[in-house]
Scaffold this motif. Structure first.
Motif, PDB file in Angstrom:
ATOM      1  N   THR A  10       0.873  -1.235   0.000  1.00 49.64           N
ATOM      2  CA  THR A  10       0.124  -0.038   0.375  1.00 49.64           C
ATOM      3  C   THR A  10       0.924   1.104   0.108  1.00 49.64           C
ATOM      4  O   THR A  10       2.402   1.320  -0.838  1.00 49.64           O
ATOM      5  CB  THR A  10      -0.607  -0.003   1.547  1.00 49.64           C
ATOM      6  OG1 THR A  10      -0.066   0.229   2.490  1.00 49.64           O
ATOM      7  CG2 THR A  10      -1.282  -1.084   1.620  1.00 49.64           C
ATOM      8  N   PRO A  53      -4.807   1.907   3.030  1.00 54.48           N
ATOM      9  CA  PRO A  53      -5.732   1.419   1.684  1.00 54.48           C
ATOM     10  C   PRO A  53      -4.902   0.558   0.604  1.00 54.48           C
ATOM     11  O   PRO A  53      -3.948   1.845   0.084  1.00 54.48           O
ATOM     12  CB  PRO A  53      -6.466   2.510   1.202  1.00 54.48           C
ATOM     13  CG  PRO A  53      -6.718   3.159   2.758  1.00 54.48           C
ATOM     14  CD  PRO A  53      -5.210   3.361   3.230  1.00 54.48           C
ATOM     15  N   ILE A  55      -3.855   0.237  -3.184  1.00 55.64           N
ATOM     16  CA  ILE A  55      -3.895   1.684  -4.461  1.00 55.64           C
ATOM     17  C   ILE A  55      -4.083   0.504  -5.783  1.00 55.64           C
ATOM     18  O   ILE A  55      -3.307  -0.584  -6.140  1.00 55.64           O
ATOM     19  CB  ILE A  55      -2.292   1.698  -4.429  1.00 55.64           C
ATOM     20  CG1 ILE A  55      -2.124   2.791  -3.364  1.00 55.64           C
ATOM     21  CG2 ILE A  55      -2.797   2.685  -5.986  1.00 55.64           C
ATOM     22  CD1 ILE A  55       0.205   3.500  -3.707  1.00 55.64           C
ATOM     23  N   LYS A  59     -11.793   0.174  -9.110  1.00 58.42           N
ATOM     24  CA  LYS A  59     -12.777   0.253  -8.010  1.00 58.42           C
ATOM     25  C   LYS A  59     -12.882  -1.034  -7.581  1.00 58.42           C
ATOM     26  O   LYS A  59     -13.298  -1.880  -8.611  1.00 58.42           O
ATOM     27  CB  LYS A  59     -13.430   1.051  -7.084  1.00 58.42           C
ATOM     28  CG  LYS A  59     -14.481   0.848  -6.277  1.00 58.42           C
ATOM     29  CD  LYS A  59     -15.959   1.657  -6.176  1.00 58.42           C
ATOM     30  CE  LYS A  59     -15.948   2.749  -5.414  1.00 58.42           C
ATOM     31  NZ  LYS A  59     -17.094   3.305  -5.170  1.00 58.42           N
ATOM     32  N   TRP A  63     -11.915  -3.682  -1.384  1.00 59.86           N
ATOM     33  CA  TRP A  63     -11.473  -2.724  -1.125  1.00 59.86           C
ATOM     34  C   TRP A  63     -10.318  -2.870  -0.224  1.00 59.86           C
ATOM     35  O   TRP A  63     -11.124  -3.489   1.067  1.00 59.86           O
ATOM     36  CB  TRP A  63     -11.269  -0.959  -1.178  1.00 59.86           C
ATOM     37  CG  TRP A  63     -10.475  -0.271  -1.767  1.00 59.86           C
ATOM     38  CD1 TRP A  63      -9.474  -0.342  -0.909  1.00 59.86           C
ATOM     39  CD2 TRP A  63     -10.240   0.708  -2.208  1.00 59.86           C
ATOM     40  NE1 TRP A  63      -8.576   0.657  -1.460  1.00 59.86           N
ATOM     41  CE2 TRP A  63      -8.842   1.271  -2.964  1.00 59.86           C
ATOM     42  CE3 TRP A  63     -11.464   0.933  -3.695  1.00 59.86           C
ATOM     43  CZ2 TRP A  63      -8.880   2.518  -3.281  1.00 59.86           C
ATOM     44  CZ3 TRP A  63     -11.289   2.428  -3.792  1.00 59.86           C
ATOM     45  CH2 TRP A  63     -10.238   3.383  -4.408  1.00 59.86           C
ATOM     46  N   ILE A  65      -7.817  -3.216   2.937  1.00 60.63           N
ATOM     47  CA  ILE A  65      -7.446  -1.990   3.654  1.00 60.63           C
ATOM     48  C   ILE A  65      -6.287  -2.546   4.861  1.00 60.63           C
ATOM     49  O   ILE A  65      -6.601  -3.699   5.708  1.00 60.63           O
ATOM     50  CB  ILE A  65      -8.410  -0.684   4.606  1.00 60.63           C
ATOM     51  CG1 ILE A  65      -8.888  -0.146   3.631  1.00 60.63           C
ATOM     52  CG2 ILE A  65      -7.060  -0.127   5.404  1.00 60.63           C
ATOM     53  CD1 ILE A  65     -10.283   0.619   4.567  1.00 60.63           C
ATOM     54  N   ILE A  86     -13.725   5.933   5.083  1.00 59.19           N
ATOM     55  CA  ILE A  86     -13.498   5.070   5.041  1.00 59.19           C
ATOM     56  C   ILE A  86     -14.949   5.263   3.572  1.00 59.19           C
ATOM     57  O   ILE A  86     -14.172   4.366   2.361  1.00 59.19           O
ATOM     58  CB  ILE A  86     -13.706   3.524   4.620  1.00 59.19           C
ATOM     59  CG1 ILE A  86     -15.206   3.780   5.064  1.00 59.19           C
ATOM     60  CG2 ILE A  86     -12.691   2.767   5.544  1.00 59.19           C
ATOM     61  CD1 ILE A  86     -15.721   1.649   6.010  1.00 59.19           C
ATOM     62  N   VAL A  89     -12.921   4.918  -0.092  1.00 62.23           N
ATOM     63  CA  VAL A  89     -11.953   3.546  -0.514  1.00 62.23           C
ATOM     64  C   VAL A  89     -12.768   2.013   0.245  1.00 62.23           C
ATOM     65  O   VAL A  89     -12.427   1.265   0.924  1.00 62.23           O
ATOM     66  CB  VAL A  89     -10.677   3.968   0.657  1.00 62.23           C
ATOM     67  CG1 VAL A  89      -9.610   4.665   0.130  1.00 62.23           C
ATOM     68  CG2 VAL A  89     -11.177   3.728   1.970  1.00 62.23           C
ATOM     69  N   THR A  90     -14.217   2.079  -0.305  1.00 62.35           N
ATOM     70  CA  THR A  90     -14.842   1.511  -0.448  1.00 62.35           C
ATOM     71  C   THR A  90     -14.952   0.312  -1.818  1.00 62.35           C
ATOM     72  O   THR A  90     -14.940   1.291  -2.785  1.00 62.35           O
ATOM     73  CB  THR A  90     -16.280   1.345   0.362  1.00 62.35           C
ATOM     74  OG1 THR A  90     -16.045   2.460   1.896  1.00 62.35           O
ATOM     75  CG2 THR A  90     -17.025   0.002   0.420  1.00 62.35           C
ATOM     76  N   ILE A  95     -15.514  -3.543   1.703  1.00 62.48           N
ATOM     77  CA  ILE A  95     -14.053  -3.937   2.339  1.00 62.48           C
ATOM     78  C   ILE A  95     -13.408  -5.013   2.942  1.00 62.48           C
ATOM     79  O   ILE A  95     -14.043  -5.945   3.282  1.00 62.48           O
ATOM     80  CB  ILE A  95     -13.812  -2.393   2.820  1.00 62.48           C
ATOM     81  CG1 ILE A  95     -14.020  -2.750   4.450  1.00 62.48           C
ATOM     82  CG2 ILE A  95     -13.468  -1.543   2.072  1.00 62.48           C
ATOM     83  CD1 ILE A  95     -13.692  -1.544   5.721  1.00 62.48           C
TER      84      ILE A  95
END
Length: 108
Positions: A10, A53, A55, A59, A63, A65, A86, A89-90, A95
């Motif tokens: 990450t 998170p 990269i 999407k 995701w 984390i 979040i 970053v979902t 997640i």
């Protein structure tokens, strides 16, 4: 043979993955932002904790984390509690919070 802990993939490339005791998703005080909160105990002194998170170019369904531990001389306690928003970053389905030996999946 010595086993090296897995490294983070990450924004924390010089950190290693560590396990955690609890991961929960909470809604912020105004109700519009969701936060991931993770608690646990550091495996040794001299480490900090960062929720990092992964990269992605597009999407993903989930995701990832990572619970990452960079070297830190400022940390004096081994117990930790960290959180991040979040909403950005979902994945399309949710997640995954990943530690060294286990992970927890949350649906959107």
């Amino acid at each position: 043979m010595v086993s090296n802990p897995p490294r983070s993939h990450t924004g924390a490339p010089n950190a290693r993955l560590i396990d955690f005791d609890e991961a929960v998703i909470k809604t912020g005080p105004m109700g519009s932002t969701r936060f991931l909160r993770v608690r646990g105990t550091l495996p040794e002194d001299g480490l900090g904790v960062k929720l990092a998170p992964r990269i992605y170019a597009t999407k993903p369904d989930y995701w990832v984390i990572e619970v990452a531990a960079p070297i830190s001389r400022d940390v004096t306690e081994r117990a930790f509690e960290v959180s991040i928003p979040i909403d950005g970053v979902t994945g399309t389905k949710g997640i995954i919070v990943r530690g060294h030996t286990h992970e927890v999946q949350f649906e959107s």
